[in-house]
Scaffold this active site. Sequence first.
Site, PDB file in Angstrom:
ATOM      1  N   SER A 197       9.541   0.889   1.266  1.00 11.65           N
ATOM      2  CA  SER A 197       9.140   0.101   0.516  1.00 11.65           C
ATOM      3  C   SER A 197       9.508   0.500  -1.270  1.00 11.65           C
ATOM      4  O   SER A 197       9.396  -0.226  -1.896  1.00 11.65           O
ATOM      5  CB  SER A 197       7.648  -0.031   0.651  1.00 11.65           C
ATOM      6  OG  SER A 197       6.822   1.104   0.461  1.00 11.65           O
ATOM      7  N   CYS A 254      -7.053   3.657   8.716  1.00 11.69           N
ATOM      8  CA  CYS A 254      -7.066   4.233   7.482  1.00 11.69           C
ATOM      9  C   CYS A 254      -7.300   3.320   6.410  1.00 11.69           C
ATOM     10  O   CYS A 254      -6.436   2.272   6.281  1.00 11.69           O
ATOM     11  CB  CYS A 254      -5.442   5.160   7.413  1.00 11.69           C
ATOM     12  SG  CYS A 254      -5.368   5.559   5.762  1.00 11.69           S
ATOM     13  N   TYR A 260       5.214   2.472  12.783  1.00  9.50           N
ATOM     14  CA  TYR A 260       5.317   4.037  12.608  1.00  9.50           C
ATOM     15  C   TYR A 260       6.925   4.310  12.162  1.00  9.50           C
ATOM     16  O   TYR A 260       7.424   4.930  12.855  1.00  9.50           O
ATOM     17  CB  TYR A 260       5.120   4.878  13.980  1.00  9.50           C
ATOM     18  CG  TYR A 260       3.519   4.769  14.181  1.00  9.50           C
ATOM     19  CD1 TYR A 260       2.664   4.241  13.062  1.00  9.50           C
ATOM     20  CD2 TYR A 260       2.991   5.225  15.614  1.00  9.50           C
ATOM     21  CE1 TYR A 260       1.236   4.287  13.392  1.00  9.50           C
ATOM     22  CE2 TYR A 260       1.751   5.451  15.471  1.00  9.50           C
ATOM     23  CZ  TYR A 260       0.755   4.885  14.685  1.00  9.50           C
ATOM     24  OH  TYR A 260      -0.509   4.884  15.029  1.00  9.50           O
ATOM     25  N   TYR A 279      -2.844  -1.985  14.445  1.00 10.75           N
ATOM     26  CA  TYR A 279      -3.611  -2.114  15.220  1.00 10.75           C
ATOM     27  C   TYR A 279      -4.561  -0.938  14.825  1.00 10.75           C
ATOM     28  O   TYR A 279      -4.453  -0.194  13.700  1.00 10.75           O
ATOM     29  CB  TYR A 279      -3.167  -1.299  16.486  1.00 10.75           C
ATOM     30  CG  TYR A 279      -2.936   0.161  16.561  1.00 10.75           C
ATOM     31  CD1 TYR A 279      -1.820   0.720  15.816  1.00 10.75           C
ATOM     32  CD2 TYR A 279      -3.693   0.743  17.139  1.00 10.75           C
ATOM     33  CE1 TYR A 279      -1.743   2.165  15.639  1.00 10.75           C
ATOM     34  CE2 TYR A 279      -3.875   2.383  16.866  1.00 10.75           C
ATOM     35  CZ  TYR A 279      -2.797   2.788  16.254  1.00 10.75           C
ATOM     36  OH  TYR A 279      -2.388   4.161  16.152  1.00 10.75           O
ATOM     37  N   ASP A 338       4.357   3.332   4.105  1.00 12.27           N
ATOM     38  CA  ASP A 338       5.690   3.399   4.957  1.00 12.27           C
ATOM     39  C   ASP A 338       6.074   4.849   5.186  1.00 12.27           C
ATOM     40  O   ASP A 338       6.219   5.421   4.314  1.00 12.27           O
ATOM     41  CB  ASP A 338       6.749   2.740   4.477  1.00 12.27           C
ATOM     42  CG  ASP A 338       8.000   2.462   5.270  1.00 12.27           C
ATOM     43  OD1 ASP A 338       8.018   1.301   5.939  1.00 12.27           O
ATOM     44  OD2 ASP A 338       8.580   3.529   5.646  1.00 12.27           O
ATOM     45  N   GLY A 392      -0.366  -5.849   3.048  1.00  5.58           N
ATOM     46  CA  GLY A 392       1.094  -6.285   3.045  1.00  5.58           C
ATOM     47  C   GLY A 392       1.955  -5.810   4.141  1.00  5.58           C
ATOM     48  O   GLY A 392       2.563  -6.397   5.088  1.00  5.58           O
ATOM     49  N   GLY A 416       0.801  -1.133  -0.076  1.00  5.94           N
ATOM     50  CA  GLY A 416       0.000   0.097   0.060  1.00  5.94           C
ATOM     51  C   GLY A 416       0.783   1.136   0.039  1.00  5.94           C
ATOM     52  O   GLY A 416       0.134   2.401  -0.154  1.00  5.94           O
ATOM     53  N   GLY A 417       2.038   1.142   0.416  1.00  3.56           N
ATOM     54  CA  GLY A 417       3.005   2.329   0.274  1.00  3.56           C
ATOM     55  C   GLY A 417       2.725   3.429   1.165  1.00  3.56           C
ATOM     56  O   GLY A 417       3.247   4.131   1.224  1.00  3.56           O
TER      57      GLY A 417
END
Length: 528
Positions: A112, A168, A469, A182, A107, A174, A104-105
């Site tokens: 990633s 979100c 995070y 969480y 990071d 992945g 999902g990008g």
Amino acid sequence: MIPLFILLLLQISASPAASGSVDATFLQCLSKQTNQPAQVSKLVYAQSNPSYSSVLRAYIRNARFNTSSTPKPVLIVTPTDETQVQAAVICAKNIGIQLKIRSGGHDYEGVSYISNVPFIMLDMSNLRTINVNIQEQSAWVSAGATLGELYYRIWEKSKVHGFPGGVCPTVGVGGHLGGGGYGNMLRKHGLTVDHVLDAKIVDANGKILDKNSMGEDLFWAIRGGGAASFGVVIAYKIALVPVPEKVTVFRVEKYLEENATDIVYKWQHVAPTVDENLFMRMLVQPVSSKTKKGEKTIRITIIAQFLGKADELITLLNKEFPELGLKKGDVLEKDWIGSVLWWGIKDNNTTPNWLLDRHPDTADFTRRKSDYVQQPISKDGLEFIWKRMIKLGKTGLVFNPYGGKMSQIPASATPFPHRAGNLFKIQYSVNWEEPGYELDKNYTTQIRKLHHYLTPFVSKNPRSAYLNYRDLDIGINHQGKKSYAEGQVFGAKYFNANFDRLVKVKTAVDPDNFFRNQQSIPTLPKKA
Ligand SMILES: Cc1cc2nc3c(=O)[nH]c(=O)nc-3n(C[C@H](O)[C@H](O)[C@H](O)COP(=O)(O)OP(=O)(O)OC[C@H]3O[C@@H](n4cnc5c(N)ncnc54)[C@H](O)[C@@H]3O)c2cc1C
Ligand SMILES: *[C@@H]1O[C@H](CO)[C@@H](O)[C@H](O)[C@H]1NC(C)=O
Ligand SMILES: *[C@@H]1O[C@H](CO)[C@@H](O)[C@H](O)[C@H]1NC(C)=O
Ligand SMILES: *[C@@H]1O[C@H](CO)[C@@H](O)[C@H](O)[C@H]1NC(C)=O
Ligand SMILES: *[C@@H]1O[C@H](CO)[C@@H](O)[C@H](O)[C@H]1NC(C)=O
């Protein structure tokens, strides 16, 4: 303004000769490995391909990494089935180039899709099937699916099932499950990875493994240890959880002038211990004063979800948290999917279809950090923090309460160790809209300073952090001779005592360290 080493790297990775030869060798290998030469050219985007930059940008979620100086992949590979993932691993390994994995990008540091050495990016966004089985109360979810799509597919089949993932909807499965995960049901149901039943991965040899064939240790590691250190996750099998027909949500704001400090103080005692059906997130932000023109103050916002009815919640909070003064008019009852939408956008007219929208190629400039609070902060301490926040100007804090189911699960059950003993997690957060080196420097300094000011109030030895995070300030693995020592620095913060087991698993399953990144798990140092 761009550091010299990045300029040099850009020259290397952008040089047509170097990337051209990687292109050709990799494509040749991929055609051979997949036996689908006609398909292969459609899966691979070289920098010269007119679609390269839209494919790259589709899942950039931090505008800080959407600049011309951001290091870019030599090639992007967009597999549509698992055999193509196997081939990509084998071929990247054959030519000795780094492989980055992006779902999902989201990071926070772009790990990633950014590297300081030449690399190929494996874009998992086409692997997005979701199969929900209500009878079994489970689902197989491909890594490239988003949380929003997962919630939608569950809702299509049942109004009384849900999944305790992040709030979100565009976050990728992945990265989220690989790094812990969480959401607002964590006090009732624990972490996202506490609900993983099985997984399908491609290992460093290009083999497909499931829970049985990968063994207990590797299955443990990819549920929160950062799956990218161990393999490419194709899909996770998850357990659904029951949700009531009606849940209740609310959002209440208070300013310092309205005794916000007393409320925050009390919140620290109530939020982590109250009925586990209740999750009360708290935002703390420096804002303009409503009453004194030109002055700054602190505003807190409590955003909450209760797995039960409105009346029950009001009775509960008037007893446990009268300082908040929660009234019937403050709360809304929703079905579970309605609450997912409310957390996502806070608009009454959005329908669940919105969860299927991936919102590609949009993002703010953001910086994030994290901390864990284990003892309530005194009122004096809170006032000290408010003063600093007002002076810094823009960086906010998000308090996420723990307790409930979270703290009943042993710290060693998954790589994520921050369970019993933690009252809440802090996320430091600063967003801005404009590009530019000065602003970036300003806000980077701000968030680091605030993190420094909070030192006396948070976990120590190690000062812990949450892997999802991602924060490169806490340490980087440069993948050289000091890899193990470097890994120990951030590894102890993210994983506490679980770091050693992660290193053992890594050494056993990927001794050549093919799956590596800025914060990957190191292998054990080789004996001389
Ligand atoms: C707006 C926003 C909201 C968020 N909200 C929450 C929240 O509510 N709760 C929470 O826990 N976190 C939250 N996060 C953090 C989020 O969980 C992490 O950023 C997560 O890693 C994102 O997963 P991704 O697939 O989107 O990211 P990516 O950037 O694609 O991946 C993140 C990491 O996982 C690796 N990875 C990705 N896919 C695979 C795969 N298939 N196999 C192996 N490794 C892989 C990547 O290489 C990278 O190291 C939020 C982040 C953002 C930006
Ligand atoms: C990246 O920048 C381009 C303009 O160069 C813009 O159109 C796009 O929305 C940006 N995407 C993100 C994710 O910031
Ligand atoms: C704040 O607390 C004081 C002292 O307890 C009280 O008198 C006052 O009414 C409170 N103010 C608000 C806005 O709740
Ligand atoms: C949403 O609905 C609630 C209750 O019906 C109402 O109080 C609120 O103003 C609405 N919000 C928006 C953004 O329309
Ligand atoms: C840095 O950010 C703060 C808060 O937004 C602002 O007050 C200050 O002027 C900024 N400084 C610079 C140099 O941009």
